[in-house]
Design a protein around this motif. Sequence first.
Motif, PDB file in Angstrom:
ATOM      1  N   LEU A   1      73.837  58.053 -26.326  1.00 51.29           N
ATOM      2  CA  LEU A   1      74.490  56.899 -26.935  1.00 51.29           C
ATOM      3  C   LEU A   1      75.123  57.396 -28.222  1.00 51.29           C
ATOM      4  O   LEU A   1      74.537  58.206 -28.929  1.00 51.29           O
ATOM      5  CB  LEU A   1      73.479  55.803 -27.284  1.00 51.29           C
ATOM      6  N   ILE A   2      76.291  56.897 -28.538  1.00 51.69           N
ATOM      7  CA  ILE A   2      76.952  57.285 -29.771  1.00 51.69           C
ATOM      8  C   ILE A   2      77.128  56.038 -30.619  1.00 51.69           C
ATOM      9  O   ILE A   2      77.680  55.028 -30.160  1.00 51.69           O
ATOM     10  CB  ILE A   2      78.304  57.961 -29.491  1.00 51.69           C
ATOM     11  N   ILE A   3      76.648  56.105 -31.858  1.00 52.47           N
ATOM     12  CA  ILE A   3      76.751  54.993 -32.797  1.00 52.47           C
ATOM     13  C   ILE A   3      77.715  55.411 -33.898  1.00 52.47           C
ATOM     14  O   ILE A   3      77.494  56.416 -34.579  1.00 52.47           O
ATOM     15  CB  ILE A   3      75.380  54.630 -33.380  1.00 52.47           C
ATOM     16  N   GLY A   4      78.766  54.647 -34.055  1.00 48.44           N
ATOM     17  CA  GLY A   4      79.780  55.015 -35.039  1.00 48.44           C
ATOM     18  C   GLY A   4      80.432  56.328 -34.649  1.00 48.44           C
ATOM     19  O   GLY A   4      80.615  56.628 -33.470  1.00 48.44           O
ATOM     20  N   ASP A   5      80.773  57.118 -35.647  1.00 46.76           N
ATOM     21  CA  ASP A   5      81.419  58.401 -35.392  1.00 46.76           C
ATOM     22  C   ASP A   5      80.468  59.583 -35.456  1.00 46.76           C
ATOM     23  O   ASP A   5      80.821  60.675 -35.029  1.00 46.76           O
ATOM     24  CB  ASP A   5      82.536  58.636 -36.427  1.00 46.76           C
ATOM     25  N   ASP A   6      79.253  59.364 -35.999  1.00 47.77           N
ATOM     26  CA  ASP A   6      78.443  60.540 -36.293  1.00 47.77           C
ATOM     27  C   ASP A   6      76.950  60.418 -35.990  1.00 47.77           C
ATOM     28  O   ASP A   6      76.160  61.224 -36.450  1.00 47.77           O
ATOM     29  CB  ASP A   6      78.637  60.937 -37.755  1.00 47.77           C
ATOM     30  N   ILE A   7      76.546  59.434 -35.210  1.00 46.28           N
ATOM     31  CA  ILE A   7      75.142  59.316 -34.816  1.00 46.28           C
ATOM     32  C   ILE A   7      75.065  59.374 -33.295  1.00 46.28           C
ATOM     33  O   ILE A   7      75.715  58.595 -32.603  1.00 46.28           O
ATOM     34  CB  ILE A   7      74.518  58.010 -35.332  1.00 46.28           C
ATOM     35  N   VAL A   8      74.277  60.316 -32.790  1.00 51.12           N
ATOM     36  CA  VAL A   8      74.121  60.497 -31.346  1.00 51.12           C
ATOM     37  C   VAL A   8      72.639  60.384 -31.006  1.00 51.12           C
ATOM     38  O   VAL A   8      71.796  61.058 -31.608  1.00 51.12           O
ATOM     39  CB  VAL A   8      74.660  61.872 -30.878  1.00 51.12           C
TER      40      VAL A   8
ATOM     41  N   GLY B   1      66.047  61.843 -28.940  1.00 49.05           N
ATOM     42  CA  GLY B   1      66.493  62.713 -30.009  1.00 49.05           C
ATOM     43  C   GLY B   1      67.598  62.004 -30.772  1.00 49.05           C
ATOM     44  O   GLY B   1      68.447  61.342 -30.167  1.00 49.05           O
ATOM     45  N   ILE B   2      67.559  62.116 -32.086  1.00 51.16           N
ATOM     46  CA  ILE B   2      68.552  61.452 -32.918  1.00 51.16           C
ATOM     47  C   ILE B   2      69.257  62.505 -33.761  1.00 51.16           C
ATOM     48  O   ILE B   2      68.614  63.231 -34.513  1.00 51.16           O
ATOM     49  CB  ILE B   2      67.902  60.387 -33.828  1.00 51.16           C
ATOM     50  N   ASP B   3      70.552  62.578 -33.614  1.00 45.16           N
ATOM     51  CA  ASP B   3      71.375  63.484 -34.395  1.00 45.16           C
ATOM     52  C   ASP B   3      72.216  62.632 -35.334  1.00 45.16           C
ATOM     53  O   ASP B   3      73.079  61.876 -34.882  1.00 45.16           O
ATOM     54  CB  ASP B   3      72.262  64.320 -33.475  1.00 45.16           C
ATOM     55  N   ALA B   4      71.890  62.703 -36.630  1.00 44.48           N
ATOM     56  CA  ALA B   4      72.581  61.879 -37.622  1.00 44.48           C
ATOM     57  C   ALA B   4      72.776  62.687 -38.898  1.00 44.48           C
ATOM     58  O   ALA B   4      72.024  63.635 -39.155  1.00 44.48           O
ATOM     59  CB  ALA B   4      71.758  60.619 -37.917  1.00 44.48           C
ATOM     60  N   PRO B   5      73.751  62.322 -39.695  1.00 43.91           N
ATOM     61  CA  PRO B   5      73.943  63.010 -40.972  1.00 43.91           C
ATOM     62  C   PRO B   5      72.713  62.861 -41.864  1.00 43.91           C
ATOM     63  O   PRO B   5      71.965  61.882 -41.747  1.00 43.91           O
ATOM     64  CB  PRO B   5      75.140  62.291 -41.599  1.00 43.91           C
ATOM     65  N   ARG B   6      72.505  63.801 -42.748  1.00 48.23           N
ATOM     66  CA  ARG B   6      71.353  63.743 -43.657  1.00 48.23           C
ATOM     67  C   ARG B   6      71.373  62.495 -44.532  1.00 48.23           C
ATOM     68  O   ARG B   6      70.334  62.037 -44.988  1.00 48.23           O
ATOM     69  CB  ARG B   6      71.296  64.981 -44.539  1.00 48.23           C
ATOM     70  N   SER B   7      72.524  61.938 -44.765  1.00 40.63           N
ATOM     71  CA  SER B   7      72.632  60.755 -45.618  1.00 40.63           C
ATOM     72  C   SER B   7      72.118  59.493 -44.927  1.00 40.63           C
ATOM     73  O   SER B   7      71.903  58.470 -45.583  1.00 40.63           O
ATOM     74  CB  SER B   7      74.082  60.548 -46.048  1.00 40.63           C
TER      75      SER B   7
END
Length: 79
Positions: A12-19, A33-39
Motif C-alpha cells: 500500500l502506498i500512502i502519499g508519496d513516501d510511505i509504503v 513492514g513500513i517504509d517511511a521518512p524519518r520525520s
Amino acid sequence: MLVLSRRVGERLIIGDDIVITVIDVRSDGVRIGIDAPRSVRVNRAEVLEAVKRANEEAARSGGDEATVKSLRALRPPTT
C-alpha cells in the motif's frame, strides 16, 4: 476507515513516501513492514496509550516537575 485486502508481498502506498508491505500472514496476526521518512513517527497504539496513562498518573500524583516533564516528552505531539 479504508479497509483493503492484501496478500503477502503486496504493498500500500500512502502519499508519496510511505509504503506498507504485507510481510507474513499467520493465524494470530499479520506482519507488516513500513517504509517511511524519518520525520514520520510510526508507533504502536498500545504503547502510546501506556505512555499517556503514565503521564496522567504522574501528573495526578503530584510527582516532581522534572519527572512529569520527562514523561510528557515521551508522548508524541498531537495533531
